[in-house]
Write a protein that holds these residues in place. Structure first.
Motif, PDB file in Angstrom:
ATOM      1  N   TRP A  50      -8.339  -1.627  -6.351  1.00 30.68           N
ATOM      2  CA  TRP A  50      -7.369  -1.058  -5.417  1.00 30.68           C
ATOM      3  C   TRP A  50      -8.112  -0.228  -4.380  1.00 30.68           C
ATOM      4  O   TRP A  50      -9.205   0.270  -4.633  1.00 30.68           O
ATOM      5  N   GLU A  53      -5.209   3.279   1.771  1.00 31.69           N
ATOM      6  CA  GLU A  53      -4.843   2.966   3.147  1.00 31.69           C
ATOM      7  C   GLU A  53      -5.507   3.950   4.111  1.00 31.69           C
ATOM      8  O   GLU A  53      -5.864   3.600   5.221  1.00 31.69           O
ATOM      9  N   ARG A  84      -0.660   5.774   0.548  1.00 38.07           N
ATOM     10  CA  ARG A  84      -0.498   4.434   0.010  1.00 38.07           C
ATOM     11  C   ARG A  84      -1.824   3.875  -0.475  1.00 38.07           C
ATOM     12  O   ARG A  84      -2.875   4.121   0.112  1.00 38.07           O
ATOM     13  N   LYS A  86      -3.536   0.007  -1.908  1.00 42.17           N
ATOM     14  CA  LYS A  86      -3.278  -1.429  -1.845  1.00 42.17           C
ATOM     15  C   LYS A  86      -4.193  -2.186  -2.796  1.00 42.17           C
ATOM     16  O   LYS A  86      -5.321  -1.776  -3.065  1.00 42.17           O
ATOM     17  N   LYS A  87      -3.669  -3.295  -3.307  1.00 41.83           N
ATOM     18  CA  LYS A  87      -4.433  -4.157  -4.209  1.00 41.83           C
ATOM     19  C   LYS A  87      -5.374  -5.039  -3.392  1.00 41.83           C
ATOM     20  O   LYS A  87      -4.981  -5.615  -2.389  1.00 41.83           O
ATOM     21  N   LYS A  88      -6.615  -5.164  -3.839  1.00 41.49           N
ATOM     22  CA  LYS A  88      -7.590  -6.015  -3.180  1.00 41.49           C
ATOM     23  C   LYS A  88      -7.656  -7.377  -3.865  1.00 41.49           C
ATOM     24  O   LYS A  88      -7.307  -7.524  -5.025  1.00 41.49           O
ATOM     25  N   TYR A 120       5.312  -2.336  -1.610  1.00 44.00           N
ATOM     26  CA  TYR A 120       5.234  -3.157  -0.412  1.00 44.00           C
ATOM     27  C   TYR A 120       4.789  -4.568  -0.782  1.00 44.00           C
ATOM     28  O   TYR A 120       3.826  -4.740  -1.526  1.00 44.00           O
ATOM     29  N   SER A 122       3.413  -7.722   1.262  1.00 43.23           N
ATOM     30  CA  SER A 122       2.937  -8.180   2.571  1.00 43.23           C
ATOM     31  C   SER A 122       2.682  -9.684   2.481  1.00 43.23           C
ATOM     32  O   SER A 122       1.729 -10.112   1.823  1.00 43.23           O
ATOM     33  N   PHE A 133       5.130  -6.632   6.283  1.00 42.72           N
ATOM     34  CA  PHE A 133       5.543  -6.350   4.911  1.00 42.72           C
ATOM     35  C   PHE A 133       7.021  -5.980   4.818  1.00 42.72           C
ATOM     36  O   PHE A 133       7.653  -5.592   5.797  1.00 42.72           O
ATOM     37  N   LYS A 135       9.309  -3.400   2.509  1.00 37.75           N
ATOM     38  CA  LYS A 135       9.123  -2.175   1.733  1.00 37.75           C
ATOM     39  C   LYS A 135      10.337  -1.991   0.820  1.00 37.75           C
ATOM     40  O   LYS A 135      11.448  -1.771   1.287  1.00 37.75           O
ATOM     41  N   GLY A 195      -0.863  -9.310   0.424  1.00 39.32           N
ATOM     42  CA  GLY A 195      -1.103  -8.409  -0.702  1.00 39.32           C
ATOM     43  C   GLY A 195       0.090  -7.559  -1.074  1.00 39.32           C
ATOM     44  O   GLY A 195       1.204  -7.757  -0.584  1.00 39.32           O
ATOM     45  N   SER A 197       1.109  -3.274  -2.100  1.00 44.60           N
ATOM     46  CA  SER A 197       0.656  -1.885  -2.075  1.00 44.60           C
ATOM     47  C   SER A 197       1.766  -0.995  -2.624  1.00 44.60           C
ATOM     48  O   SER A 197       2.909  -1.420  -2.786  1.00 44.60           O
TER      49      SER A 197
END
Length: 217
Positions: A50, A53, A84, A86-88, A120, A122, A133, A135, A195, A197
């Motif tokens: 992760w 942002e 926030r 986010k997942k990679k 989120y 996206s 995205f 939300k 992705g 988040s």
């Protein structure tokens, strides 16, 4: 759109979820895709794979988000985050797996926290390669089902959970992100989703369970 409380009994939508355990059923492997199960964490407890942002306050973000477990179930704890993550490295076909499911549990929310938290999805990028995205929010005041159209730098917002009365209660969410994207943006999303988040507001203490994408069947 479907929500219900998780109160110690099992519910099923292709994934077996109980209040105390999360594991895929043996016959559901082809109809589900685990996007994040919060099994892996870094040395400080921050979830593996992760990112933040905001690069300006990484130390606060790493302190706010921690992978934890309870009775054998893993989840992400967010405390006073205000930013926030986010997942990679996500590989997700939203047309094949259009339904996103997760559960979350509010432990504390200060007055004025709005929204309390959000997930989120996206599914595409715009012409400037900015993620597009939707939300899905837990709102303190707005009724469930409220849709707020997004702008150039803010995604459309759908309220899936409302209020702060049920503190300590797990709630399960089930949303069709593919249908929502087409309904809001009037076109097909990308073949591979950009992705997912997560965000929790300042002064909020909330837990996020595993995020799983399933087929619509």
């Amino acid at each position: 759109m479907l929500r219900r409380a998780v109160v110690g009994v099992c519910v099923s939508f292709g994934v077996l979820i109980c209040a105390d355990v999360f594991e895929p059923s043996a016959d559901a492997q082809s109809s589900m895709l685990v996007l994040e199960d919060f099994q892996a964490k870094e040395a400080d407890g921050f979830p593996s794979n992760w990112d933040h942002e905001s690069q300006r306050s990484q130390s606060k973000g790493r302190e706010a988000y921690k992978v934890q477990s309870e009775n054998g179930a893993h989840f992400l704890s967010a405390k006073d985050a205000g930013q926030r993550i986010k997942k990679k490295k996500i590989d997700w076909d939203p047309k094949a797996y259009p339904v996103l499911t997760w559960r979350w549990r509010l432990n504390k929310a200060t007055s004025g926290a709005e929204p309390i938290a959000a997930v989120y999805a996206s599914l595409d990028t715009d012409l400037l390669f900015i993620p597009v995205f939707t939300k899905y929010v837990w709102s303190a005041t707005k009724p469930e089902g409220t849709l707020t159209e997004g702008g150039m730098f803010s995604g459309s917002e759908i309220v899936v959970q409302s209020g702060t009365r049920d503190v300590g209660q797990w709630f399960e969410e089930r949303v069709n992100v593919y249908d929502d994207f087409k309904r809001i943006h009037q076109h097909e999303p990308a073949a591979k989703a950009w992705g997912i988040s997560i965000i929790a507001a300042p002064g909020v203490d909330i837990d996020f369970g595993p995020l799983v994408a399933t087929s619509a069947k």
